[in-house]
Write a protein that holds these residues in place. Structure first.
Motif, mmCIF file in Angstrom:
data_model
loop_
_atom_site.group_PDB
_atom_site.id
_atom_site.type_symbol
_atom_site.label_atom_id
_atom_site.label_comp_id
_atom_site.label_asym_id
_atom_site.label_seq_id
_atom_site.Cartn_x
_atom_site.Cartn_y
_atom_site.Cartn_z
ATOM 1 N N SER A 20 88.829 -3.756 9.585
ATOM 2 C CA SER A 20 87.839 -4.643 8.964
ATOM 3 C C SER A 20 88.443 -6.016 8.701
ATOM 4 O O SER A 20 87.804 -7.052 8.943
ATOM 5 C CB SER A 20 87.321 -4.034 7.659
ATOM 6 N N GLU A 47 78.396 -2.268 9.684
ATOM 7 C CA GLU A 47 77.711 -0.990 9.907
ATOM 8 C C GLU A 47 78.660 0.180 9.647
ATOM 9 O O GLU A 47 78.263 1.207 9.087
ATOM 10 C CB GLU A 47 77.177 -0.931 11.338
ATOM 11 N N ARG A 48 79.913 0.019 10.052
ATOM 12 C CA ARG A 48 80.916 1.064 9.830
ATOM 13 C C ARG A 48 81.452 1.052 8.418
ATOM 14 O O ARG A 48 81.742 2.104 7.829
ATOM 15 C CB ARG A 48 82.071 0.859 10.830
ATOM 16 N N ASP A 49 81.574 -0.156 7.847
ATOM 17 C CA ASP A 49 82.213 -0.323 6.532
ATOM 18 C C ASP A 49 81.344 -1.205 5.640
ATOM 19 O O ASP A 49 81.701 -2.339 5.322
ATOM 20 C CB ASP A 49 83.603 -0.961 6.733
#
Length: 441
Positions: A20, A47-49
């Protein structure tokens, strides 16, 4: 004990996720140079984090810096996500979040003040610095374009990979404060350090424009074109500068060709791109150039996506297109929205002082009531800096006032405006120079 990460400039990030943080640095570097597409880099990360506070704040800043009200709800969603994150935001992130939340609520002036205070404590937060810098531009805070960057400049050095970006912002501030020699030297140095910094390139172009160095400006923009003409958020604006210089060289055909090739709004065009298109067509029309159906095409785009009553600078440019295209319904709706914005409690003075008379003047000019147009613009010119934008952009109002006075046969007013222009710009070139010489004869 878990160690939190820092960005490439040493600012804290309340995350331990290295992927990130690396994507954040990449997206921020793209934003600093106006290259595309930082949103595409950042979107999968969030979206992931989604708990990544600094990532959410960077995305909010990307949305807000477009100065397009269509994106403000997305910015608000990002600020809300940052506030709701289970990651504990540190002092820098909390301060930045508060400023962006205020901006999302529509109070750019207060948000800009909060960003300024934030930068006193965090002078290496280049996201906040760039957001404050473009905020100063839109607010018409000319001296702060220079001085806000100057406050932070000593905290940066050649060892920092983003130093060139800071110099590029300072160069633009120097230019807007009429320090042309320093601006050119600083802008060229910034370009040497970061050749893909379109803001530094554009700062030097502004110097050439303000000094009437048309050939130098064309040479500079054409020589640097590989660095800004493709996949860059300033591609349209720098093409606008190039077209403007051709127009100042009395080559309307070249300017019109550039419009068709590079200024016609693409499907993804934001408000700032539409402003450039409108400003160029208006300048061409002042010269008597035939622009055909281009006004109608531009007006149609504006009817699709422009939201009146948020940013006076955008609204004035939208009205140029709607009225010139003969879109009577759009013109009425725009005028009503501008008047409503001016009458809102606590509305900034720019609405009544500049936006309202400027829009009435555009209507009068298109209708052939040149005396009315000149007098209305004369009133607006005394406060025109508050409209925001650069000197080169706001020059449109002065050019229109001069043309209106000339067409009205008001030799005294036209002569006064031409004399002002000659002294302010050092020397006058192109069509304005011809009018000045005719009035002096």
């Amino acid at each position: 004990m878990t160690t939190l990460l820092r960005d490439a400039n040493g600012e804290s990030l309340s995350t331990t996720d290295r992927a990130s943080a690396e994507a954040y640095d990449h997206a921020l570097d793209l934003f600093n140079s106006y290259r595309t597409d930082p949103v595409a880099v950042l979107t999968p990360v969030l979206e992931r984090d989604p708990e990544f506070v600094s990532g959410q704040l960077l995305m909010a800043g990307l949305m807000l810096s477009a100065f397009d009200p269509r994106f403000f709800p997305m910015a608000q969603a990002c600020v809300d996500a940052a506030a709701a994150s289970r990651q504990r935001a540190d002092a820098r992130e909390q301060s930045l979040q508060a400023a962006l939340a205020t901006w999302c609520c529509g109070d750019l002036l207060r948000a800009n003040q909060m960003l300024g205070r934030h930068l006193i404590d965090h002078p290496r937060d280049i996201l906040a610095l760039q957001l404050a810098h473009v905020g100063d531009l839109v607010l018409g805070q000319t001296f702060m374009l220079r001085d806000r960057v100057a406050r932070a400049l000593s905290r940066w050095s050649l060892r920092d990979r983003s130093y060139g970006y800071v110099l590029g912002m300072h160069a633009f501030g120097l230019e807007e404060c009429n320090e042309y020699e320093r601006a050119q030297a600083t802008g060229r140095r910034a370009f040497e350090l970061q050749p893909h910094d379109a803001w530094a390139i554009h700062s030097v172009a502004h110097v050439c424009e303000m000094q009437g160095r048309v050939d130098d400006g064309i040479d500079w923009l054409e020589a640097t074109q590989p660095h800004w003409a493709q996949d860059n958020g300033l591609a349209v604006h720098n093409h606008w500068h190039l077209a403007l210089m051709h127009l100042n060289r009395d080559d309307a055909a070249a300017a019109l060709a550039l419009y068709d090739r590079s200024l016609v709004p693409a499907p993804e065009a934001i408000s700032l791109n539409l402003n450039d298109a409108s400003a160029m067509l208006w300048r061409l029309s002042l010269r008597g150039a035939v622009v055909g159906e281009r006004w109608q095409a531009l007006a149609a785009r504006l009817r699709e996506q422009h939201l009146f009553g948020h940013i006076a600078f955008n609204d004035v440019h939208a009205m140029l297109a709607l009225i010139s295209a003969g879109d009577e319904a759009g013109g009425r709706e725009g005028s009503a929205a501008i008047l409503a914005a001016a009458d809102r409690p606590g509305a900034p003075p720019v609405w009544h002082a500049v936006a309202v008379p400027a829009c009435h003047a555009v209507r009068a000019f298109v209708d052939g009531r040149y005396t009315d147009a000149a007098e209305l613009l004369l009133t607006a010119l005394s406060s025109h800096q508050s409209l925001g934008g650069s000197h080169a952009q706001r020059d449109l109002l002065h050019l229109t006032a001069l043309e209106a006075a000339t067409r009205a046969g008001n030799r005294a007013l036209a002569g006064a405006l031409a004399d002002e222009r000659a002294l302010r710009k050092g020397r006058v070139h192109g069509h304005a120079a011809q009018m000045h010489e005719a009035l002096a004869a």
